[in-house]
Design an enzyme around this catalytic site. Structure first.
Site, PDB file in Angstrom:
ATOM      1  N   THR A 141       0.859  -1.162   0.000  1.00 29.17           N
ATOM      2  CA  THR A 141       0.000   0.000   0.000  1.00 29.17           C
ATOM      3  C   THR A 141       0.903   1.221   0.000  1.00 29.17           C
ATOM      4  O   THR A 141       1.903   1.243   0.713  1.00 29.17           O
ATOM      5  CB  THR A 141      -0.935  -0.004   1.228  1.00 29.17           C
ATOM      6  OG1 THR A 141      -1.563   1.255   1.316  1.00 29.17           O
ATOM      7  CG2 THR A 141      -0.230  -0.311   2.518  1.00 29.17           C
TER       8      THR A 141
ATOM      9  N   GLU B 202      -5.221  -2.979   3.953  1.00 29.04           N
ATOM     10  CA  GLU B 202      -4.894  -3.578   5.256  1.00 29.04           C
ATOM     11  C   GLU B 202      -6.044  -4.433   5.801  1.00 29.04           C
ATOM     12  O   GLU B 202      -5.921  -5.062   6.841  1.00 29.04           O
ATOM     13  CB  GLU B 202      -4.580  -2.463   6.264  1.00 29.04           C
ATOM     14  CG  GLU B 202      -3.255  -1.754   6.023  1.00 29.04           C
ATOM     15  CD  GLU B 202      -3.370  -0.548   5.101  1.00 29.04           C
ATOM     16  OE1 GLU B 202      -4.326  -0.519   4.294  1.00 29.04           O
ATOM     17  OE2 GLU B 202      -2.510   0.341   5.188  1.00 29.04           O
TER      18      GLU B 202
ATOM     19  N   LYS C 214      -6.735  10.505  -4.500  1.00 30.63           N
ATOM     20  CA  LYS C 214      -7.231   9.324  -5.210  1.00 30.63           C
ATOM     21  C   LYS C 214      -7.597   9.719  -6.629  1.00 30.63           C
ATOM     22  O   LYS C 214      -8.551  10.446  -6.839  1.00 30.63           O
ATOM     23  CB  LYS C 214      -8.466   8.776  -4.505  1.00 30.63           C
ATOM     24  CG  LYS C 214      -8.112   7.818  -3.424  1.00 30.63           C
ATOM     25  CD  LYS C 214      -8.681   6.455  -3.749  1.00 30.63           C
ATOM     26  CE  LYS C 214      -7.960   5.378  -2.981  1.00 30.63           C
ATOM     27  NZ  LYS C 214      -8.841   4.314  -2.555  1.00 30.63           N
TER      28      LYS C 214
ATOM     29  N   TRP D 121      -3.852   5.721  -5.774  1.00 28.33           N
ATOM     30  CA  TRP D 121      -3.327   6.721  -4.846  1.00 28.33           C
ATOM     31  C   TRP D 121      -2.179   7.512  -5.439  1.00 28.33           C
ATOM     32  O   TRP D 121      -1.348   6.952  -6.138  1.00 28.33           O
ATOM     33  CB  TRP D 121      -2.798   6.040  -3.577  1.00 28.33           C
ATOM     34  CG  TRP D 121      -3.845   5.500  -2.695  1.00 28.33           C
ATOM     35  CD1 TRP D 121      -5.083   5.073  -3.081  1.00 28.33           C
ATOM     36  CD2 TRP D 121      -3.760   5.310  -1.285  1.00 28.33           C
ATOM     37  NE1 TRP D 121      -5.768   4.628  -1.984  1.00 28.33           N
ATOM     38  CE2 TRP D 121      -4.982   4.756  -0.879  1.00 28.33           C
ATOM     39  CE3 TRP D 121      -2.767   5.560  -0.342  1.00 28.33           C
ATOM     40  CZ2 TRP D 121      -5.241   4.442   0.457  1.00 28.33           C
ATOM     41  CZ3 TRP D 121      -3.021   5.246   0.975  1.00 28.33           C
ATOM     42  CH2 TRP D 121      -4.247   4.699   1.377  1.00 28.33           C
TER      43      TRP D 121
HETATM   44  P1  AMP Z   1      -6.764   1.157  -0.526  1.00 32.05           P
HETATM   45  O1  AMP Z   1      -5.967   0.579   0.559  1.00 32.05           O
HETATM   46  O2  AMP Z   1      -5.957   1.658  -1.674  1.00 32.05           O
HETATM   47  O3  AMP Z   1      -7.828   0.242  -0.972  1.00 32.05           O
HETATM   48  O4  AMP Z   1      -7.481   2.468   0.009  1.00 32.05           O
HETATM   49  C1  AMP Z   1      -8.231   2.418   1.178  1.00 32.05           C
HETATM   50  C2  AMP Z   1      -8.818   3.767   1.422  1.00 32.05           C
HETATM   51  O5  AMP Z   1      -9.711   4.134   0.362  1.00 32.05           O
HETATM   52  C3  AMP Z   1      -9.682   3.824   2.651  1.00 32.05           C
HETATM   53  O6  AMP Z   1      -8.915   3.967   3.819  1.00 32.05           O
HETATM   54  C4  AMP Z   1     -10.556   5.034   2.347  1.00 32.05           C
HETATM   55  O7  AMP Z   1      -9.863   6.241   2.620  1.00 32.05           O
HETATM   56  C5  AMP Z   1     -10.759   4.921   0.869  1.00 32.05           C
HETATM   57  N1  AMP Z   1     -12.041   4.268   0.559  1.00 32.05           N
HETATM   58  C6  AMP Z   1     -12.266   2.978   0.269  1.00 32.05           C
HETATM   59  N2  AMP Z   1     -13.570   2.764   0.019  1.00 32.05           N
HETATM   60  C7  AMP Z   1     -14.189   3.961   0.156  1.00 32.05           C
HETATM   61  C8  AMP Z   1     -15.545   4.414   0.045  1.00 32.05           C
HETATM   62  N3  AMP Z   1     -16.527   3.604  -0.298  1.00 32.05           N
HETATM   63  N4  AMP Z   1     -15.777   5.713   0.277  1.00 32.05           N
HETATM   64  C9  AMP Z   1     -14.808   6.569   0.615  1.00 32.05           C
HETATM   65  N5  AMP Z   1     -13.514   6.212   0.733  1.00 32.05           N
HETATM   66  C10 AMP Z   1     -13.215   4.923   0.511  1.00 32.05           C
END
Ligand code: AMP
Length: 550
Positions: free
Chosen positions: A194, A339, A447, A452
Site C-alpha cells: 500500500t 490492510e 485518489k 493513490w
Molecule cells: P486502498 O488501501 O488503496 O484500498 O485504500 C483504502 C482507502 O480508500 C480507505 O482507507 C478510504 O480512505 C478509501 N475508501 C475505500 N472505500 C471507500 C468508500 N466507499 N468511500 C470513501 N472512501 C473509501
C-alpha cells in the site's frame, strides 16, 4: 501474535487448515463445468472451466517447485485480470509460496523497490509489460527469472533479458500429478503493498486463514452477495488487494467468472457484460463512469446486469441513482482497505429500512455501510475515547478482525495497532443502526481513478526546485478521475518559475499520471499550531478551483 489459553475440554471436530488450495479443489470437484472467460492481452476471448484451471494451477505449482520455489518464497505478478493470473493465485499460494501482486501503473523505481523489499524470486508478467520488466530487471537482485504470461509465438525474438521464460512452455513441460501441500493456515499467502503518505510503500501480508475467512464472509448476502447463480466480472484489478477477494470468493461459490483483461473502456466492458450475460460486478467509481457514458451515448440497456459493488473511493450519489433508477441495477456501496483484505463494510438495507420513503433509503445507501461479521469498528476522538453512534459525531475510524492487518511486512512502521485496533486513517460517523459513513480521510493522499498519489512525494520533488520555498499538494475534484493533484507553491523571494516549468520539472521523476494538473502560486500556506500545513484549510480555499482539462 497473541496466544490464547486452551480449555481443559477442547472440541472434538476435525482440525483442517483453511487453505487457498481448498477453494480451487472445491470449485473443480463441485462446479467443474463452470466457466472462466477471459479477454486476453493477445486480444481474443479465452474460455475454459474450473477443472481446467485446477489442472493448470497444479502444473504451474509443479513447475515452480522444479524452479526451486519453496514455502514462504515470494513470487511476483504484474498482470491484468485473466485466467493465467488466476492460475498464479492458486499455484503460488497453494504451494505455500507467497504471491506478491504488483500494480503496473506505478513508476518502475517503485516497482523495483517493492520487488527488492519483498525479495521476489520470480516475476510473472503480461506481455505488454515487457518494457517495465526490462527497465526494472537490472535493479532486481533477488529475481532468478521473469516469466512472460504467453505462448512461444508471442515471446520476443530478442530481449535485453537473459532470464526470460515462457509461461506456456513451463506449463506444457510440467505434469499435473501434484498434491497440494497441507500446512499451518496462518502461513503467509499473498502480499500487497500500500502506498503510504510517508516513506516507502508498506506490505500487507495476508495469510491463508485470513483469506479464507474473508472469502466466506464477503460472499454473504449482505456483503458481495455472490452465488452459483451469478456470472461475475471483477473490474477491480487483481493487482490491487486481490481484486477485493473475488478470485477466491467466486470459485468458492462456483459462479461463472469473466475477466476483462486490459480492455477497461466502456465499449469493451459493455460487450463483455452482454456477451457473457454478467449479473454482478465490482469496481471503483471511475470505471462505472466510462461504462455509463458509453451506454448513454449509444442508447443501450443492460440485459443481465443486476448488481454492482462500488468502493475504493466514495460513490457519487448521482451515479448510484443513475444505476438504480435508469438501469435497474442495485448498487452496494462498500468500504475497505488494503490492510483489511479489503472488505470492511457494505451498504444493504434491513427490512425496516427497506420500508422507508425513497429519499430516506437513498440517504442510507449513500453511506459506506454496515460491517460484515468478523469486522468490528469504532470511532474515537483524538484522545482515544470512543465516540457515540449518532450519525453526526465524527472521529477516527478503528477496526479489528481476523482479516485485518496486525503489522506490516518486515515490521515496517513498527507497532501499528492501538490497543489491539487498527487505525484506518479515515474519519467517519456511525449511526444508531451501525451504518458507517466516511466524512474525510486523515491522510492526504489523492485518489485519482481509484489509485493513490502521494502528496509528500510530489511536494518533495517541487521543493527540490531552486525557485520553490514551500509546496503543498491537495486533491481537487475532476470530472473523470474523481480527484487530481493541485500543487500550491510559495516561491523563494526574488526567484521566478512558471507553471509550465514546474510541471515539466516532474518529467522522468515520477509516473506521468502523478504529475500535478495545475499549480497555484500563493504568498503563504496556512500553518497550524504545531507547524504543520493545514490542508483542510487549503482544500476549502481551492474548492472551486477549475483544473485545466486536457
Ligand atoms: P486502498 O488501501 O488503496 O484500498 O485504500 C483504502 C482507502 O480508500 C480507505 O482507507 C478510504 O480512505 C478509501 N475508501 C475505500 N472505500 C471507500 C468508500 N466507499 N468511500 C470513501 N472512501 C473509501
Amino acid at each position: 501474535m497473541p496466544q490464547y489459553p486452551e480449555s481443559p475440554l477442547m472440541g472434538q471436530m476435525m482440525s483442517q487448515p483453511l487453505l487457498i488450495s481448498n477453494i480451487i479443489r472445491h470449485a473443480d470437484r463441485y462446479y467443474g463445468k463452470s466457466e472462466i472467460v477471459s479477454r486476453r492481452v493477445e486480444g481474443d476471448i479465452h474460455r475454459y472451466t474450473y477443472t481446467d484451471c485446477h489442472k493448470r494451477s497444479r502444473q504451474l505449482a509443479k513447475a515452480l517447485a522444479n524452479m526451486g520455489i519453496k514455502m514462504g518464497d515470494r513470487v511476483a505478478s504484474i498482470a491484468w485480470n485473466g485466467y493465467r493470473h488466476l492460475e498464479a493465485y492458486y499455484a503460488v499460494s497453494g504451494s505455500g509460496a507467497v504471491l506478491h501482486t504488483i500494480n503496473p501503473r506505478l513508476f518502475p523505481e517503485q516497482i523495483a523497490y517493492m520487488v527488492n523489499h519483498a525479495e521476489d524470486q520470480y516475476v510473472l508478467f503480461d506481455m505488454n509489460f515487457l518494457p517495465i520488466i526490462e527497465a526494472i530487471a537490472p535493479h532486481c537482485s533477488t529475481v532468478k527469472g521473469f516469466v512472460m504470461l504467453c505462448g512461444r509465438e508471442h515471446m520476443p525474438a530478442a530481449s535485453k533479458l537473459d532470464n526470460l521464460l515462457c509461461y506456456e512452455e513451463l506449463i506444457a513441460a510440467s505434469s499435473d500429478d501434484y498434491e497440494w501441500p497441507q500446512f499451518d493456515e496462518n502461513s503467509a499467502s499473498s502480499l500487497c503493498y500500500t502506498s503510504g503518505t510517508t516513506g516507502h510503500p508498506k506490505g500487507a501480508l495476508y495469510s491463508h486463514r485470513s483469506t479464507l475467512l474473508h472469502s466466506y464472509a464477503s460472499a454473504m448476502p449482505d456483503g458481495l452477495n455472490v452465488s452459483a447463480r451469478d456470472t461475475v466480472l471483477p473490474v477491480v484489478p487483481m493487482f490491487h488487494v486481490n481484486a477485493w477477494g473475488l478470485p477466491y470468493s467466486v470459485p468458492l461459490v462456483g459462479a461463472k467468472m469473466v475477466f476483462p483483461g486490459p480492455a477497461m473502456d466502456g465499449k469493451s466492458l459493455y460487450e463483455l457484460f452482454e456477451q457473457e450475460q454478467v449479473t454482478f460486478s465490482a469496481g471503483v467509481p471511475t470505471i462505472w463512469m466510462g461504462l455509463l457514458t458509453y451506454v448513454a451515448q449509444n442508447n443501450l440497456t443492460f440485459s443481465s446486469f443486476k448488481r454492482t459493488v462500488i468502493g475504493g473511493s466514495a460513490c457519487p450519489p448521482s451515479m448510484m441513482k443513475t444505476l438504480r433508477h435508469q438501469y435497474g441495477i442495485e448498487v452496494v456501496h462498500a468500504w475497505g482497505m488494503t490492510e483489511m483484505s479489503p472488505l470492511g463494510t457494505a451498504c444493504t438495507l434491513s427490512v425496516r429500512q427497506a420500508a422507508l420513503p425513497e429519499d430516506a433509503k437513498q440517504a442510507i445507501l449513500e453511506k459506506q455501510g454496515h460491517v460484515i461479521f468478523g469486522v468490528d469498528m469504532k470511532i474515537v476522538g483524538d484522545d482515544g475515547r470512543e465516540l457515540p453512534w449518532d450519525g453526526k459525531t465524527y472521529g477516527n475510524l478503528l477496526v479489528k478482525g481476523p482479516w485485518v492487518i496486525s503489522s506490516y511486512f518486515k515490521d515496517e512502521g513498527g507497532d501499528v495497532l492501538e490497543d489491539g485496533w487498527f487505525p484506518t486513517g479515515d474519519v467517519a460517523t456511525i449511526d444508531a443502526d451501525g451504518y458507517m459513513q466516511i466524512t474525510d480521510r486523515s491522510k492526504d493522499v489523492i485518489k485519482s481513478g481509484g489509485e493513490w498519489i502521494s502528496t509528500i512525494e510530489l511536494e518533495n520533488i517541487a521543493m527540490s526546485h531552486p525557485a520553490v520555498q514551500q509546496a503543498a499538494c491537495i486533491g481537487v475534484l475532476h470530472p473523470k478521475w474523481d480527484e487530481r493533484p493541485l500543487l500550491v507553491v510559495v516561491k523563494k523571494p526574488g526567484a521566478e518559475v512558471s507553471k509550465e516549468e514546474l510541471i515539466q520539472f516532474y518529467d522522468g521523476k515520477i509516473a506521468k499520471w502523478w504529475t500535478p494538473d495545475d499549480i497555484a502560486f500563493v504568498e503563504a500556506l496556512p500553518i497550524g499550531a504545531t507547524g504543520k500545513i493545514l490542508k483542510n484549510k487549503m482544500r476549502e480555499q481551492f474548492k472551486d478551483h477549475k483544473l485545466p482539462i486536457a
